[in-house]
Design a protein around this motif. Structure first.
Motif, PDB file in Angstrom:
ATOM      1  N   ARG A  83      39.150  46.656  33.090  1.00  0.00           N
ATOM      2  CA  ARG A  83      40.010  46.268  34.210  1.00  0.00           C
ATOM      3  C   ARG A  83      40.886  47.426  34.657  1.00  0.00           C
ATOM      4  O   ARG A  83      41.097  47.626  35.863  1.00  0.00           O
ATOM      5  CB  ARG A  83      40.875  45.066  33.823  1.00  0.00           C
ATOM      6  N   ARG A  84      41.433  48.185  33.699  1.00  0.00           N
ATOM      7  CA  ARG A  84      42.275  49.332  34.070  1.00  0.00           C
ATOM      8  C   ARG A  84      41.455  50.386  34.816  1.00  0.00           C
ATOM      9  O   ARG A  84      41.941  50.993  35.776  1.00  0.00           O
ATOM     10  CB  ARG A  84      42.932  49.938  32.832  1.00  0.00           C
ATOM     11  N   THR A  96      38.764  49.882  36.654  1.00  0.00           N
ATOM     12  CA  THR A  96      38.481  49.376  37.999  1.00  0.00           C
ATOM     13  C   THR A  96      39.701  49.505  38.902  1.00  0.00           C
ATOM     14  O   THR A  96      39.591  49.936  40.063  1.00  0.00           O
ATOM     15  CB  THR A  96      38.038  47.912  37.929  1.00  0.00           C
ATOM     16  N   ARG A  97      40.864  49.123  38.373  1.00  0.00           N
ATOM     17  CA  ARG A  97      42.086  49.206  39.179  1.00  0.00           C
ATOM     18  C   ARG A  97      42.406  50.651  39.547  1.00  0.00           C
ATOM     19  O   ARG A  97      42.756  50.942  40.698  1.00  0.00           O
ATOM     20  CB  ARG A  97      43.251  48.580  38.418  1.00  0.00           C
ATOM     21  N   ALA A  98      42.279  51.563  38.599  1.00  0.00           N
ATOM     22  CA  ALA A  98      42.582  52.966  38.874  1.00  0.00           C
ATOM     23  C   ALA A  98      41.609  53.559  39.881  1.00  0.00           C
ATOM     24  O   ALA A  98      42.010  54.297  40.788  1.00  0.00           O
ATOM     25  CB  ALA A  98      42.546  53.765  37.571  1.00  0.00           C
ATOM     26  N   ALA A 139      33.896  53.918  39.120  1.00  0.00           N
ATOM     27  CA  ALA A 139      34.806  52.919  39.695  1.00  0.00           C
ATOM     28  C   ALA A 139      35.346  53.386  41.042  1.00  0.00           C
ATOM     29  O   ALA A 139      35.535  52.578  41.960  1.00  0.00           O
ATOM     30  CB  ALA A 139      35.954  52.652  38.727  1.00  0.00           C
ATOM     31  N   THR A 140      35.586  54.677  41.171  1.00  0.00           N
ATOM     32  CA  THR A 140      36.068  55.216  42.450  1.00  0.00           C
ATOM     33  C   THR A 140      34.982  55.143  43.512  1.00  0.00           C
ATOM     34  O   THR A 140      35.226  54.718  44.647  1.00  0.00           O
ATOM     35  CB  THR A 140      36.531  56.670  42.275  1.00  0.00           C
ATOM     36  N   THR A 177      39.965  51.967  42.188  1.00  0.00           N
ATOM     37  CA  THR A 177      40.280  51.386  43.495  1.00  0.00           C
ATOM     38  C   THR A 177      41.468  52.096  44.133  1.00  0.00           C
ATOM     39  O   THR A 177      41.462  52.402  45.333  1.00  0.00           O
ATOM     40  CB  THR A 177      40.590  49.892  43.348  1.00  0.00           C
ATOM     41  N   GLU A 178      42.497  52.389  43.342  1.00  0.00           N
ATOM     42  CA  GLU A 178      43.676  53.069  43.874  1.00  0.00           C
ATOM     43  C   GLU A 178      43.337  54.473  44.379  1.00  0.00           C
ATOM     44  O   GLU A 178      43.816  54.889  45.441  1.00  0.00           O
ATOM     45  CB  GLU A 178      44.755  53.143  42.789  1.00  0.00           C
ATOM     46  N   THR A 202      48.078  53.814  38.577  1.00  0.00           N
ATOM     47  CA  THR A 202      47.443  53.445  37.309  1.00  0.00           C
ATOM     48  C   THR A 202      46.776  54.650  36.663  1.00  0.00           C
ATOM     49  O   THR A 202      45.846  55.238  37.227  1.00  0.00           O
ATOM     50  CB  THR A 202      46.401  52.336  37.524  1.00  0.00           C
ATOM     51  N   HIS A 248      34.288  51.966  45.490  1.00  0.00           N
ATOM     52  CA  HIS A 248      35.190  51.601  46.580  1.00  0.00           C
ATOM     53  C   HIS A 248      35.337  52.728  47.604  1.00  0.00           C
ATOM     54  O   HIS A 248      36.270  52.741  48.393  1.00  0.00           O
ATOM     55  CB  HIS A 248      36.573  51.238  46.024  1.00  0.00           C
ATOM     56  N   ARG A 282      41.343  54.239  47.686  1.00  0.00           N
ATOM     57  CA  ARG A 282      42.219  53.906  48.810  1.00  0.00           C
ATOM     58  C   ARG A 282      43.058  55.104  49.228  1.00  0.00           C
ATOM     59  O   ARG A 282      43.309  55.315  50.419  1.00  0.00           O
ATOM     60  CB  ARG A 282      43.121  52.736  48.435  1.00  0.00           C
TER      61      ARG A 282
END
Length: 220
Positions: A157-158, A160-162, A26-27, A164-165, A141, A30, A168
């Motif tokens: 979803r968690r 993916t969100r983590a 996931a990291t 992405t954070e 997250t 992005h 960034r």
């Protein structure tokens, strides 16, 4: 950019490593500018060396390389199984060997796995304080995966969100834009020996020299 992944699972394969791999993917989704593959550290493979280092104070070469990798990371993913409502002793022992300043300012994504959802707050009451103590920048997250979570959309979803954070947080920030001389002149005060008395539509304030203000007061 260097991404390092620390997985403290004790079996092979393990749900802890599975969560670590999914957070890594996931990291990377992005983080397009990452030049090299992430480095994964399986802490269980270093268990004996960690014990030796704790007793002797001298790390064997593989453990020293792992500690150096963590210290040099631009981003870190750290995942542990839950034992007795907290991180595993092996996970804690590994990070006990990290220099107290090595993770200062390093973005960190936290993850944990367990058999029941009752331990879902372990990331907040155990893991987050540990990495805050190490002065790392923990992303908002954290991801906990219980046995029943695998295959659920909520976990995906968690993750993916983590990821992405963390991506960034790892991106270099743009340098501050310097003021040009015209901008600097526009915002500079007219006098360092005056008094601000009223708003000035052009520059925000009207500055009157003290001598002029004093003469006006004496004339009143």
């Amino acid at each position: 950019m260097k991404l390092v992944v620390v997985s403290a699972g004790l079996s092979s394969p393990s749900s802890t490593r599975l969560l670590a791999d999914r957070l890594t993917a996931a990291t990377l989704d992005h983080l397009d500018h990452l030049d090299a593959d992430p480095e994964v550290i399986e802490v269980r493979e270093l268990a004996t060396q960690i014990a030796q280092h704790l007793v002797t104070g001298f790390p064997p070469a593989p453990l020293a390389a792992a500690l150096d990798a963590v210290a040099a990371a631009d981003g870190l993913i750290a995942v542990t199984p839950v034992f007795a409502a907290s991180y595993s002793g092996l996970f804690k022992s590994f990070f006990d060997l990290i220099d107290k300043d090595a993770l200062t300012g390093t973005p960190v994504l936290l993850g944990a796995t367990g058999g029941t959802a009752r331990h879902s707050l372990v990331t907040e009451h155990a893991l987050r304080p540990l990495f805050t103590h190490l002065r790392a920048l923990v992303v908002p997250t954290a991801v906990y995966a219980a046995s029943q979570d695998w295959g659920e959309q909520g976990l995906a979803r968690r993750i993916t969100r983590a990821g992405t954070e963390l991506a960034r947080s790892m991106r270099p920030t743009a340098p501050d834009t310097a003021f040009d001389t015209d901008t600097a002149a526009a915002i500079a005060p007219r006098s360092l020996t005056g008094a601000i008395t009223s708003a000035d539509p052009a520059h925000g304030f009207k500055v009157v020299p003290f001598e002029q203000r004093l003469a006006a007061l004496r004339a009143e």
